[in-house]
Design an enzyme around this catalytic site. Structure first.
Site: not given
Ligand code: 2M8
Length: 450
Positions: A40, A112, A191, A193, A377, A421
């Site tokens: 990412w 994923y 970022g 979401d 989240y 997280e």
């Molecule tokens: C989260 O976003 C992804 C989609 O991009 C997801 O939920 O699947 C967010 O917290 C994002 O900010 C972060 O970069 C990503 C990976 O940690 O997860």
């Protein structure tokens, strides 16, 4: 510092390093081995700062791998997919044969969602499959930090052109009306979401995708992830973008989801200024001038729309309305280099004692917002990257005491809540993915006094 504190810092450092190593895929770092098995964008910039504490060569490599996934138009994708496993390699072929395409979900099921096919099998410069949207451009700021610490000119020089092309894309195709800030075309680009700011713009998206694969809920409680309703709309935007072939300028000018995010814009303003500095250190005058001009353009746009309380908020460009929410985006606006003292002081209060303050760091949403969900989240919990960016911003603006307080809270948060997280603001309980790379990396960096 007492011996006890010193030894517990040592323990925390070792635990963080363990997480980074478990997330290491050789040339890039996954955010979390089970939940996020690809590269990412902003996660990698944060991971690089963690690697800097233990292996500077690996830190540079992280950023180089990230920019390797760049698209021809300059976009650096929010996800660069890991090399497909043997069976997954067949997926792009099966996709072309309608009678076989139905076997696809079974092939790519386990990892994923969305899988690369959702984006139309797009590839980056380095051949990796990628998404068609981007994420907050933290990478140039990370590159500046790496250069200040290592002085590695060769490694820095390799990043200048790709980073500059990315910034040019954000203020070119993504700013078709000359607003001075990039238009985001999907909530994932922020970022954050499922942040409440995106509820109103998302409510207009009629969910055309009904069944959404949710491998994310295999490892994390459903109550801690975005809802199915959010996901139907996220995936509808992806399907629609792919159907249209991802015309970036058109989507930014007239697409169904268009917002300005003060956090993203401020990160870009800082990134452009940092890249300008790096270019001028390396004698690249032309690039330095272009980047300085970009940084000033975004900074001026942000200053022009500061609210009467000294804070910036997200804008829904379809209705041209500003959000009523007070979220960490208003705090992250302080990452921009040229804000008035009054604006930075408003943020400093907000995150240390105001509506976004908590004993374990900066909340993602104001504590008294009726939509606040402390476990869900980006709708309430504390995220370490937000606390870290706020501390960084305040310290750059000379608010050292407030920055130090946030750093102390960050370290306590990870020490007590684990390398998770995100965290419940009141109790500090760690939630979401385990072995989370940016939590580890930014705790390491903070412990190192960076
Ligand atoms: C989260 O976003 C992804 C989609 O991009 C997801 O939920 O699947 C967010 O917290 C994002 O900010 C972060 O970069 C990503 C990976 O940690 O997860």
């Amino acid at each position: 510092m007492s011996d006890r504190a010193a030894s517990s810092d040592g323990g925390l450092r070792a635990a963080c390093l363990g997480t980074l190593v478990r997330c290491d895929r050789g040339t890039y770092t996954v955010p979390s081995p089970l939940t996020y098995p690809h590269q990412w964008n902003w996660d990698s910039a944060f991971a690089a700062l963690g690697w800097l504490c233990v292996d500077p060569r690996r830190a540079w490599q992280e950023l180089e791998t990230l920019t390797g996934a760049q698209a021809r138009d300059g976009l650096v994708p929010h996800i660069a997919y890991a090399s497909p496993r043997p069976l997954e390699r067949l997926a792009p072929l099966l996709h072309r044969i309608p009678s076989l395409a139905r076997f696809l979900p079974a092939l790519v099921r386990s990892r994923y969602s969305p899988s690369p096919g959702w984006w139309g099998w797009l590839r980056g410069r380095d051949g990796r499959l990628r998404s068609a949207i981007t994420q907050p451009p933290v990478a140039a700021t990370a590159a500046r930090m790496l250069f200040e610490s290592t002085g590695d000119e060769l490694a820095a020089r390799r990043l200048l052109a790709p980073l500059s092309r990315w910034h040019a894309f954000l203020l070119g195709a993504r700013d078709p009306c000359g607003l001075g800030e990039p238009v985001l075309i999907h909530p994932w680009e922020s970022g954050r979401d499922n942040a409440v700011e995106w509820d109103a713009p998302l409510a207009r998206i009629r969910p055309a995708v009904r069944v959404v694969p949710r491998p994310d809920r295999r490892y994390v409680d459903a109550a801690e992830r975005p809802s199915d309703d959010h996901y139907r709309r996220f995936m509808t935007l992806v399907r629609e973008g792919t159907r249209r072939g991802w015309p970036q300028r058109e989507l930014a000018a007239s697409g169904p989801f268009r917002v300005l995010d003060p956090a993203f814009s401020a990160i870009l303003a800082r990134a452009a200024a940092d890249l300008a500095w790096l270019c001028s250190e390396l004698g690249e005058t032309r690039l330095a001038e272009a980047e300085a001009e970009r940084g000033e353009r975004v900074g001026a746009a942000l200053r022009a729309r500061l609210g009467s309380d000294g804070l910036l908020r997200a804008v829904d460009l379809v209705t041209e309305e500003e959000t009523d929410a007070l979220s960490c985006a208003s705090a992250l606006a302080a990452v921009a280099p040229d804000l008035s003292d009054r604006a930075v002081a408003a943020v400093a209060r907000l995150v240390t004692a105001g509506a976004l303050a908590s004993p374990v760091g900066v909340r993602s949403l104001a504590r008294d917002d009726p939509r606040n969900e402390p476990r869900r989240y980006w709708r309430g919990p504390v995220w370490v990257n937000v606390t870290w960016l706020c501390a960084f911003a305040l310290s750059e603006h000379g608010f050292r005491r407030e920055a130090e307080l946030l750093r102390l809270r960050l370290v306590e948060c990870v020490r007590d809540g684990g390398i998770r997280e995100y965290f419940v603001p009141a109790s500090g309980r760690g939630l979401g993915a385990r072995d989370f790379a940016w939590t580890a990396a930014l705790a390491l960096s903070t412990l190192a006094g960076r």
